[in-house]
Design an enzyme around this catalytic site. Structure first.
Site, PDB file in Angstrom:
ATOM      1  N   ASP A 160      13.069   7.707   2.462  1.00 52.06           N
ATOM      2  CA  ASP A 160      13.522   7.546   1.075  1.00 52.06           C
ATOM      3  C   ASP A 160      13.803   8.890   0.408  1.00 52.06           C
ATOM      4  O   ASP A 160      13.434   9.943   0.932  1.00 52.06           O
ATOM      5  CB  ASP A 160      12.491   6.758   0.251  1.00 52.06           C
ATOM      6  CG  ASP A 160      11.042   7.137   0.594  1.00 52.06           C
ATOM      7  OD1 ASP A 160      10.826   8.252   1.107  1.00 52.06           O
ATOM      8  OD2 ASP A 160      10.148   6.327   0.341  1.00 52.06           O
ATOM      9  N   ASN A 188      -0.174   0.534  -4.376  1.00 49.66           N
ATOM     10  CA  ASN A 188       0.227  -0.833  -4.750  1.00 49.66           C
ATOM     11  C   ASN A 188       0.807  -1.588  -3.547  1.00 49.66           C
ATOM     12  O   ASN A 188       1.357  -2.672  -3.693  1.00 49.66           O
ATOM     13  CB  ASN A 188       1.256  -0.800  -5.894  1.00 49.66           C
ATOM     14  CG  ASN A 188       2.583  -0.161  -5.475  1.00 49.66           C
ATOM     15  OD1 ASN A 188       2.736   0.286  -4.343  1.00 49.66           O
ATOM     16  ND2 ASN A 188       3.539  -0.118  -6.375  1.00 49.66           N
ATOM     17  N   HIS A 191       3.265  -0.447  -1.550  1.00 49.37           N
ATOM     18  CA  HIS A 191       4.668  -0.208  -1.201  1.00 49.37           C
ATOM     19  C   HIS A 191       4.775   0.511   0.139  1.00 49.37           C
ATOM     20  O   HIS A 191       3.880   1.259   0.535  1.00 49.37           O
ATOM     21  CB  HIS A 191       5.441   0.509  -2.320  1.00 49.37           C
ATOM     22  CG  HIS A 191       5.103   1.944  -2.540  1.00 49.37           C
ATOM     23  ND1 HIS A 191       5.110   2.532  -3.785  1.00 49.37           N
ATOM     24  CD2 HIS A 191       4.764   2.936  -1.679  1.00 49.37           C
ATOM     25  CE1 HIS A 191       4.794   3.807  -3.672  1.00 49.37           C
ATOM     26  NE2 HIS A 191       4.577   4.078  -2.396  1.00 49.37           N
ATOM     27  N   GLU A 211       8.897  -1.753  -3.426  1.00 45.53           N
ATOM     28  CA  GLU A 211       7.821  -2.040  -4.371  1.00 45.53           C
ATOM     29  C   GLU A 211       7.437  -3.522  -4.329  1.00 45.53           C
ATOM     30  O   GLU A 211       8.228  -4.358  -3.871  1.00 45.53           O
ATOM     31  CB  GLU A 211       8.295  -1.673  -5.788  1.00 45.53           C
ATOM     32  CG  GLU A 211       8.648  -0.192  -5.967  1.00 45.53           C
ATOM     33  CD  GLU A 211       7.418   0.702  -6.127  1.00 45.53           C
ATOM     34  OE1 GLU A 211       6.353   0.399  -5.563  1.00 45.53           O
ATOM     35  OE2 GLU A 211       7.534   1.722  -6.826  1.00 45.53           O
TER      36      GLU A 211
HETATM   37  C1  F6R Z   1       7.203   8.534   1.013  1.00 46.14           C
HETATM   38  C2  F6R Z   1       7.063   7.095   0.885  1.00 46.14           C
HETATM   39  C3  F6R Z   1       5.952   6.486   0.116  1.00 46.14           C
HETATM   40  C4  F6R Z   1       4.590   7.129   0.418  1.00 46.14           C
HETATM   41  C5  F6R Z   1       3.475   6.419  -0.345  1.00 46.14           C
HETATM   42  C6  F6R Z   1       2.121   7.037  -0.083  1.00 46.14           C
HETATM   43  O1  F6R Z   1       8.293   8.862   1.829  1.00 46.14           O
HETATM   44  O2  F6R Z   1       7.874   6.389   1.374  1.00 46.14           O
HETATM   45  O3  F6R Z   1       5.886   5.116   0.447  1.00 46.14           O
HETATM   46  O4  F6R Z   1       4.347   7.065   1.799  1.00 46.14           O
HETATM   47  O5  F6R Z   1       3.744   6.459  -1.706  1.00 46.14           O
HETATM   48  O6  F6R Z   1       2.116   8.314  -0.639  1.00 46.14           O
HETATM   49  P1  F6R Z   1       0.900   9.331  -0.366  1.00 46.14           P
HETATM   50  O7  F6R Z   1       0.935   9.627   1.087  1.00 46.14           O
HETATM   51  O8  F6R Z   1       1.250  10.528  -1.210  1.00 46.14           O
HETATM   52  O9  F6R Z   1      -0.321   8.625  -0.794  1.00 46.14           O
END
Ligand code: F6R
Length: 239
Positions: free
Chosen positions: A67, A136, A138, A143
């Protein structure tokens, strides 16, 4: 899905790096799916070490990131483009042009998304996707919602995600939109989800135990036939 529980993030990084090392050695021209955020940083550090020691080489590897934020210049310190260069690409022998990130500033996001899907297909699909998980639930920036998404698309980020990520932005103002691979795109690869900390425990519980519901996108991993989840004890608390 296989679940492996570790004592800390360092052990997770070693295990994740082992999975990628085995892939790169068995298939030097492999295609890696990469993630940003806090979770993969130590894995990338370990892969850099192994590359510098000559254990692995990225010279024939291709990468696709999950992303990218919209409405943020590519060279902004918080873009995922900058993150990947800082945390991996600039320190390994991956040729310029072999790494792919979505262009969050594309004038036509739908065209950008379709082009990205085409590039993944032309590369032969993603061999292994490294995956962080949002508190959450995702995955990528898919989301919680009332339906599972399919292919790459532009998404409005939820308050929970904005709350979790705004700490990285000096003024607390962060983009509210992103381009992300869809759930179907992600599910086509072998997947290595990684997570640490108690704030991920509910999402990890849903990912491993179900029920499968788009209200917790990570729960779709429950159905994945070829996933190895690497978590610490705090993230595994609900298992
Ligand atoms: C990032 C992504 C997000 C993160 C997620 C967890 O490329 O796709 O889904 O993997 O928000 O983020 P952290 O690792 O910072 O807790």
């Amino acid at each position: 899905m296989e679940v492996r529980i570790f004592n800390n993030a360092d052990e997770i990084a070693q295990a994740a790096a082992d999975i990628f090392t085995n892939l790169i050695r068995a298939k030097p021209a492999c295609v890696l799916g990469l993630a940003t955020g806090a979770s993969p940083v130590e894995t990338y550090r370990e892969l850099i070490k192994r590359c510098k020691k000559g254990v692995i080489s990225f010279k024939d590897v291709k990468t696709f990131n999950l992303d990218e934020y919209c409405d943020l210049p590519r060279d902004d310190e918080n873009s995922y483009y900058t993150f990947m260069h800082k945390n991996l690409f600039d320190s390994v022998d991956l040729p310029a042009g072999s790494s792919h990130l979505l262009d969050g500033n594309a004038a036509d996001p739908e065209k950008e998304a379709a082009g990205y899907e085409k590039l993944i297909e032309l590369a032969g699909g993603i061999d292994i996707q490294l995956l962080g998980i949002g508190r959450n639930g995702h995955i990528g920036f898919n989301e919680p919602s009332d339906k599972f998404t399919e292919h790459t698309y532009k998404v409005k980020l939820t308050e929970s995600t904005i709350e979790a990520n705004k700490k990285y932005f000096d003024d607390g103002k962060m983009p509210h939109y992103a381009l992300t691979m869809g759930i179907s795109t992600i599910m086509q690869a072998k997947i290595v989800p990684i997570a640490t900390g108690s704030e991920k425990a509910d999402a990890i519980g849903a990912a491993v135990l179900g029920p499968v519901s788009p209200s917790c996108p990570a729960s779709v991993l429950h159905e994945h036939k070829d996933a190895v989840m690497l978590v610490d004890k705090a993230a595994a608390a609900k298992l």
